[in-house]
Design an enzyme around this catalytic site. Structure first.
Site, PDB file in Angstrom:
ATOM      1  N   TYR A 239       0.821  -1.219   0.000  1.00 30.05           N
ATOM      2  CA  TYR A 239       0.000   0.000   0.000  1.00 30.05           C
ATOM      3  C   TYR A 239       0.855   1.270   0.000  1.00 30.05           C
ATOM      4  O   TYR A 239       0.352   2.359  -0.261  1.00 30.05           O
ATOM      5  CB  TYR A 239      -0.940   0.034   1.209  1.00 30.05           C
ATOM      6  CG  TYR A 239      -2.052  -1.005   1.166  1.00 30.05           C
ATOM      7  CD1 TYR A 239      -2.102  -1.975   0.177  1.00 30.05           C
ATOM      8  CD2 TYR A 239      -3.060  -1.014   2.116  1.00 30.05           C
ATOM      9  CE1 TYR A 239      -3.107  -2.917   0.141  1.00 30.05           C
ATOM     10  CE2 TYR A 239      -4.077  -1.952   2.083  1.00 30.05           C
ATOM     11  CZ  TYR A 239      -4.091  -2.907   1.092  1.00 30.05           C
ATOM     12  OH  TYR A 239      -5.094  -3.842   1.062  1.00 30.05           O
TER      13      TYR A 239
ATOM     14  N   LYS B  86       3.653 -15.610   1.957  1.00 24.41           N
ATOM     15  CA  LYS B  86       3.595 -16.329   0.675  1.00 24.41           C
ATOM     16  C   LYS B  86       5.035 -16.640   0.280  1.00 24.41           C
ATOM     17  O   LYS B  86       5.524 -16.267  -0.790  1.00 24.41           O
ATOM     18  CB  LYS B  86       2.871 -15.447  -0.368  1.00 24.41           C
ATOM     19  CG  LYS B  86       2.551 -16.133  -1.678  1.00 24.41           C
ATOM     20  CD  LYS B  86       1.513 -17.232  -1.562  1.00 24.41           C
ATOM     21  CE  LYS B  86       1.299 -17.895  -2.911  1.00 24.41           C
ATOM     22  NZ  LYS B  86       0.524 -19.139  -2.824  1.00 24.41           N
TER      23      LYS B  86
ATOM     24  N   ASP C   2      -2.744 -18.467   1.185  1.00 27.09           N
ATOM     25  CA  ASP C   2      -3.879 -19.149   0.558  1.00 27.09           C
ATOM     26  C   ASP C   2      -4.441 -20.223   1.482  1.00 27.09           C
ATOM     27  O   ASP C   2      -5.653 -20.380   1.636  1.00 27.09           O
ATOM     28  CB  ASP C   2      -3.515 -19.706  -0.823  1.00 27.09           C
ATOM     29  CG  ASP C   2      -2.089 -20.209  -0.925  1.00 27.09           C
ATOM     30  OD1 ASP C   2      -1.353 -20.136   0.089  1.00 27.09           O
ATOM     31  OD2 ASP C   2      -1.686 -20.682  -1.999  1.00 27.09           O
TER      32      ASP C   2
ATOM     33  N   ASP D 144      -5.400  -7.139   5.487  1.00 25.80           N
ATOM     34  CA  ASP D 144      -6.611  -6.432   5.065  1.00 25.80           C
ATOM     35  C   ASP D 144      -7.654  -7.444   4.591  1.00 25.80           C
ATOM     36  O   ASP D 144      -8.824  -7.421   4.994  1.00 25.80           O
ATOM     37  CB  ASP D 144      -6.233  -5.466   3.928  1.00 25.80           C
ATOM     38  CG  ASP D 144      -7.323  -4.450   3.630  1.00 25.80           C
ATOM     39  OD1 ASP D 144      -8.382  -4.508   4.277  1.00 25.80           O
ATOM     40  OD2 ASP D 144      -7.119  -3.607   2.748  1.00 25.80           O
TER      41      ASP D 144
ATOM     42  N   ASP E 117     -11.265  -9.165   6.807  1.00 25.96           N
ATOM     43  CA  ASP E 117     -12.648  -9.126   6.313  1.00 25.96           C
ATOM     44  C   ASP E 117     -13.227 -10.539   6.290  1.00 25.96           C
ATOM     45  O   ASP E 117     -14.392 -10.763   6.624  1.00 25.96           O
ATOM     46  CB  ASP E 117     -12.710  -8.538   4.897  1.00 25.96           C
ATOM     47  CG  ASP E 117     -13.026  -7.043   4.915  1.00 25.96           C
ATOM     48  OD1 ASP E 117     -12.580  -6.360   5.859  1.00 25.96           O
ATOM     49  OD2 ASP E 117     -13.704  -6.563   3.993  1.00 25.96           O
TER      50      ASP E 117
END
Ligand code: NAD
Length: 384
Positions: free
Chosen positions: A141, A191, A223, A247, A251
């Site tokens: 970001y 990852k 994942d 992020d 959610d």
């Protein structure tokens, strides 16, 4: 104690939920003998419309002057066509960076009376109680170079995923400290099978873990973590991860609580010259334009964020617990907004806020024992 708070209601349902959260803060301050000095400011789309920028200099200065910031949400469809650096969300990113709030704490748990609100089976979500610690001021970001160049078939978009050892280490220490106040387990998510960035992340987290021999550590690829969160959420205690993964995963974790409207967050940084810890407190949800202005948004995530503010910046733990207990009491009573029960029987945003204020009025000893939304006494958060 004087509680100097900047309120940035922002867009959509932000003003509705922050109004209820501030009402709860004032109520608890009255009860415990504190004085709330609250200042309102502009951020996001509201700031673009009134002042021409998503984070006007006055808002930034007010955030630096305040002890803590309560934010509603930013973003609205009418700004979706703006270039990325002018969008409402850019104001929030700039604020997080300016305040140095590098660790974002997002607890998610299954309230016993809300199990049916989750799309997952009761047997899967029951007993879930996890805390996502997301790195907040670096990563994809913020990395440069970034931008879109060229045109036609050669048009190209670039974002940069960059972390320094220091950035990984400081957020990892927050996760390990917090795990000590919980079930003493950290799951680091990366990852590393594909990204060099994640390889450094995994190496540094493993090194930090050696300073916390009483806390166990495992690593999951992002994942697989996304799958485990809905297959076996009880396996998680503290989930430590970088900005983008955190992020998205937080959610996803919202479905464990029944509604994203339930989730509070605390973004914390280092102590300031005042001795208080920098903190930006906001519900996990966005501006929810689909339900804005109708007094039906769930304010409990914003109210829980005020509890986190009391715990982390002001270190007023009894006051924080009083709010958490009141939230528990209201949830157990079934006084819930339309995201959690059929609209015909649902309470409004302001009715739920009032119910929490009323529950705080009860003597604390009469309330059910709270399960802290944001765990841990002050000593659990490392000082720099
Ligand atoms: P959202 O979180 O705003 O909404 C997702 C869904 O959850 C919607 O159906 C919404 O009605 C519902 N919801 C959210 N909060 C709720 C609440 N308190 N009570 C009841 N229902 C609630 O996410 P989105 O729709 O993807 O994004 C909308 C806007 O918000 C976008 O502009 C996005 O950029 C912005 N956003 C801002 C933040 C932030 O300010 N931190 C975070 C996420 C998204």
């Amino acid at each position: 104690m004087e509680l100097r708070v900047l309120v940035l209601p922002g867009d959509g349902i932000g003003p509705e939920v922050t109004a209820e959260a501030m009402g709860v803060l004032r109520r608890v301050a009255d009860l415990f003998g504190h004085f709330v000095h609250a200042v309102d400011g502009l951020i996001g789309g509201a700031a673009i419309e009134a002042a021409g920028a998503p984070l006007p200099p006055e808002s930034l200065q007010a955030a630096r002057d305040a002890d803590a910031v309560l934010l509603g949400a930013v973003g609205a469809p009418r700004f979706d066509g703006l270039p990325p650096d002018q969008r409402p969300e850019r104001g929030l990113l700039a604020l997080r960076q300016a305040l140095g709030t590098f660790a974002n704490l997002r607890p998610s748990r299954a309230w016993p009376t809300l199990l049916d609100a989750s799309p997952l089976k009761n047997a899967v979500v029951e007993g879930t109680d996890l805390l996502i610690v997301r790195e907040l001021t670096s990563g994809l970001y913020y990395g440069t170079p970034r931008g879109i160049t060229g045109s036609g078939p050669g048009e190209r978009a670039v974002n940069t995923l960059s972390y320094t050892r220091e950035e990984i280490e400081r957020v990892a220490r927050v996760a390990f400290h917090l795990a000590r106040g919980r079930r003493r387990h950290v799951t680091s998510v990366d990852k590393s099978n594909v990204l060099e960035n994640s390889q450094l992340w995994r190496r540094v987290v493993t090194e930090v873990a050696s300073d916390y021999p009483d806390v166990t550590l495992d690593h999951l690829l992002v994942d697989n973590c996304a799958m485990q969160l809905i297959v076996n959420p009880r396996r998680f205690d503290v989930v430590l991860t970088e900005n983008l993964f955190g992020d998205i995963l937080s959610d996803e974790a919202a479905v464990l609580s029944g509604s994203i409207g339930m989730l509070a967050s605390a973004s914390i940084g280092e102590r300031r010259s005042s001795g208080l810890r920098a903190g930006l407190y906001e519900p996990v949800h966005g501006s929810a334009p689909d339900i804005a202005g109708r007094n039906i948004a769930n304010p409990l995530g914003a109210i829980g964020s005020v509890a986190a503010m009391l715990a982390y910046t002001f270190e007023l733990h009894a006051e924080a617990r009083a709010i958490e207990a009141a939230i528990d009491q209201v949830v157990a009573s079934g006084r819930l907004t339309a995201d959690l029960k059929p609209a015909a029987r649902a309470a409004t945003t302001s009715e739920v806020g009032q119910a929490v204020r009323d529950a705080i009025a009860a003597p604390c000893s009469m309330l059910p024992a709270p399960r802290p939304l944001i765990p841990g006494p002050r000593s659990l958060i490392p000082d720099p």
